[in-house]
Write an enzyme that holds these catalytic residues in place. Sequence first.
Site, PDB file in Angstrom:
ATOM      1  N   LYS A   1      36.480-108.361  52.025  1.00  0.00           N
ATOM      2  CA  LYS A   1      35.744-109.552  52.440  1.00  0.00           C
ATOM      3  C   LYS A   1      35.731-110.640  51.362  1.00  0.00           C
ATOM      4  O   LYS A   1      35.148-111.692  51.562  1.00  0.00           O
ATOM      5  CB  LYS A   1      34.293-109.175  52.788  1.00  0.00           C
ATOM      6  CG  LYS A   1      34.152-108.309  54.036  1.00  0.00           C
ATOM      7  CD  LYS A   1      34.402-109.114  55.302  1.00  0.00           C
ATOM      8  CE  LYS A   1      33.909-108.381  56.535  1.00  0.00           C
ATOM      9  NZ  LYS A   1      34.361-109.040  57.777  1.00  0.00           N
TER      10      LYS A   1
ATOM     11  N   ASN B   1      25.846 -97.052  51.030  1.00  0.00           N
ATOM     12  CA  ASN B   1      25.846 -98.202  50.118  1.00  0.00           C
ATOM     13  C   ASN B   1      27.105 -99.037  50.298  1.00  0.00           C
ATOM     14  O   ASN B   1      27.208-100.131  49.769  1.00  0.00           O
ATOM     15  CB  ASN B   1      25.781 -97.719  48.669  1.00  0.00           C
ATOM     16  CG  ASN B   1      24.560 -96.861  48.443  1.00  0.00           C
ATOM     17  OD1 ASN B   1      23.520 -97.102  49.033  1.00  0.00           O
ATOM     18  ND2 ASN B   1      24.700 -95.837  47.615  1.00  0.00           N
TER      19      ASN B   1
ATOM     20  N   MET C   1      13.345 -61.710  52.626  1.00  0.00           N
ATOM     21  CA  MET C   1      12.477 -62.878  52.553  1.00  0.00           C
ATOM     22  C   MET C   1      12.916 -63.698  51.350  1.00  0.00           C
ATOM     23  O   MET C   1      12.866 -63.225  50.229  1.00  0.00           O
ATOM     24  CB  MET C   1      11.012 -62.480  52.353  1.00  0.00           C
ATOM     25  CG  MET C   1      10.536 -61.344  53.238  1.00  0.00           C
ATOM     26  SD  MET C   1      10.472 -61.785  54.980  1.00  0.00           S
ATOM     27  CE  MET C   1      10.128 -60.182  55.715  1.00  0.00           C
TER      28      MET C   1
ATOM     29  N   CYS D   1       6.534 -65.897  65.362  1.00  0.00           N
ATOM     30  CA  CYS D   1       7.509 -65.830  64.273  1.00  0.00           C
ATOM     31  C   CYS D   1       8.387 -64.595  64.371  1.00  0.00           C
ATOM     32  O   CYS D   1       9.573 -64.641  64.040  1.00  0.00           O
ATOM     33  CB  CYS D   1       6.788 -65.818  62.929  1.00  0.00           C
ATOM     34  SG  CYS D   1       5.805 -67.289  62.700  1.00  0.00           S
TER      35      CYS D   1
HETATM   36  C1  LIG Z   1       8.050 -63.889  58.552  1.00  0.00           C
HETATM   37  C2  LIG Z   1       8.076 -63.525  57.115  1.00  0.00           C
HETATM   38  O1  LIG Z   1       8.170 -62.377  56.789  1.00  0.00           O
HETATM   39  N1  LIG Z   1       7.961 -64.518  56.242  1.00  0.00           N
HETATM   40  C3  LIG Z   1       8.129 -64.351  54.818  1.00  0.00           C
HETATM   41  C4  LIG Z   1       9.456 -64.922  54.430  1.00  0.00           C
HETATM   42  O2  LIG Z   1       9.588 -64.971  53.033  1.00  0.00           O
HETATM   43  C5  LIG Z   1       8.600 -65.687  52.338  1.00  0.00           C
HETATM   44  C6  LIG Z   1       8.986 -65.789  50.891  1.00  0.00           C
HETATM   45  O3  LIG Z   1       9.201 -64.551  50.298  1.00  0.00           O
HETATM   46  C7  LIG Z   1       7.259 -65.042  52.567  1.00  0.00           C
HETATM   47  O4  LIG Z   1       6.248 -65.767  51.908  1.00  0.00           O
HETATM   48  C8  LIG Z   1       7.007 -65.032  54.066  1.00  0.00           C
HETATM   49  O5  LIG Z   1       5.808 -64.385  54.336  1.00  0.00           O
END
Ligand SMILES: CC(=O)N[C@H]1CO[C@H](CO)[C@@H](O)[C@@H]1O
Length: 545
Positions: A45, A139, A291, A454
């Site tokens: 440009k 950017n 976990m 969960c």
């Molecule tokens: C659903 C479950 O077990 N959650 C766990 C996953 O890992 C984290 C970190 O270690 C825990 O804090 C959670 O409770």
Amino acid sequence: MAMQVDYSLYLVTDSTEAILGKRNLVDVVELAILGGVTIVQYRDKTSDTGTLIKTAKALHAKCKAHNVPLVINDRIDVAQAIDCEGVHLGQDDTPISTARKILGLTKIIGATVSSIEEARIAVELGADYLGIGTLYATNTKKNTKEIIGVNGIRRILRYLDESGEKARGTKTVCIGGVNGSNAQRIMHQLYAPSPTKREPKTIDGVAVVSAIIAPSDPRAAASDLKSLVTTPPPFARHALSPSSIATSTSPLLTALKAVHQEHPISHNMTNLVVQNFAANVALCIGASPIMSNNGLEAPDLAKLGGGLVINMGTATPDALKNHRQAIQAYNAVGSPVILDPVGAGATSARKDALQFLMESGYFDLIKGNESEILAVARASGLRINLEARQQRGVDSGTSSLTPSQKASLVQHIALRERTVVLLTGATDILSNGHTTLAISNGHAFLGMITGSGCTVGTTLSAYLAANREGKFEAALAGLCHYEIAAEDAAKREDVKGPGTFVPAFLDELYKGRMDVVEDRGEEWVKRVKVEMLEVGDGADFVTEA
Ligand SMILES: CC(=O)N[C@H]1CO[C@H](CO)[C@@H](O)[C@@H]1O
Ligand SMILES: *[C@@H]1O[C@H](CO)[C@@H](O)[C@H](O)[C@H]1NC(C)=O
Ligand SMILES: *[C@@H]1O[C@H](CO)[C@@H](O)[C@H](O)[C@H]1NC(C)=O
């Protein structure tokens, strides 16, 4: 008609020192072409006409040698002077109709568009292709127009898909912030699911500026991008298609046995008071719980072949950053990722968090209750007609949707996100966009204990990890395993209420598994209460905005 052009890897040049450095543009472009760039737009440009013509001529020589078309940004006179393949016009440049008159029918004319209206006009005036954006903020472009994101581009693709043959035939590339970490997912997500049986309209390529020009090795950068845009992502190796699961339940037994045999890792990134419970559920169904909330650890864990659960329980910036790293690590190897958008839509912070996560990568399954799935629909760019929702009487507890509205909601999201969606409730609705099922197993005690939502996620991640070719059937099998165990536990004499239910539920999860593994599965499978739903277009309730 203009020539047939491969738009898959479209390079837009940038001669500014911040991007190009001290290197020679022509050399950099040649390396990029050697790496796999399929079309080049010379964009400058600031240089004077003399320099533009000189550089364009040199670029055109390289392009011609490799059979790659060259188009010039804005400057029709320069394109004419060097007789290259065409021009690219922004909204403020010469009108397309004028350019067509000057250049004739055989030249390529491309147009930048960022709205349906601009796309409509460009198609009408005869643009050969549209550069649609801006996808993400960058950017590189000073006059960055509105960021329209994945949803804005999908809207335009859908408009083109529905607006006759000429619009449907117009080629498209997306532009703005495309690089190696998002190119493959973008190619997968930028498509307009069609209500008809026709093949959906997809994006034809990605336009890239700094991700190719800036690296010290433009050839390698282009070559990486080329392979990313021309191969399906690892998580999409097995397409979702109509399922016969409602008539034949044997895939459920196969899926359950696979979890038992493979002991897939169920990797959680949640913050839950019931860690112990979740780990036990994983063990009882045959999975291995891990976990870890550390995103840096995710690449190693992803390679172990398990599944990841992203639970939005904690949506702090730090948690979200770790989530993004983990999602991308699992996506990269095609290991399944489950999104559990806990409380999505309840606050604007959670709404933003959901948007952030959905822009971070691909989810193999999204599960949530009604309010969460409504939030997912909005984040996906769907429009919910609240009036249609409110017209309904209250007859099923907290639900404000009719069964057919729910089915339509879930199916629309699944089709649009090319994934499996589960809406949990007294009756669960599961869809892959092609087949939509209602599942009415389960027991009310599940709703009275903490962590049941969960741990469904935990269960499903293991099922998807062990059954990659059939994610939809795997999700159904995992859900049934979970909910039939709840029914069996609730029936037991030693179960007096939610408290005694928990240990009995773990026992029954294990028993259900062993029954199937030890070939007593015929009885188990008869317990599955699943029904195939016919989904209308739901036009009054969910619309492709
Ligand atoms: C659903 C479950 O077990 N959650 C766990 C996953 O890992 C984290 C970190 O270690 C825990 O804090 C959670 O409770
Ligand atoms: C790729 O682009 C996205 C979106 O613009 C950006 O957030 C990300 O940091 C980029 N990644 C790399 C490696 O440049
Ligand atoms: C869905 O779950 C969230 C989080 O647990 C809860 O706040 C919300 O009330 C639930 N919505 C419905 C419709 O059940």
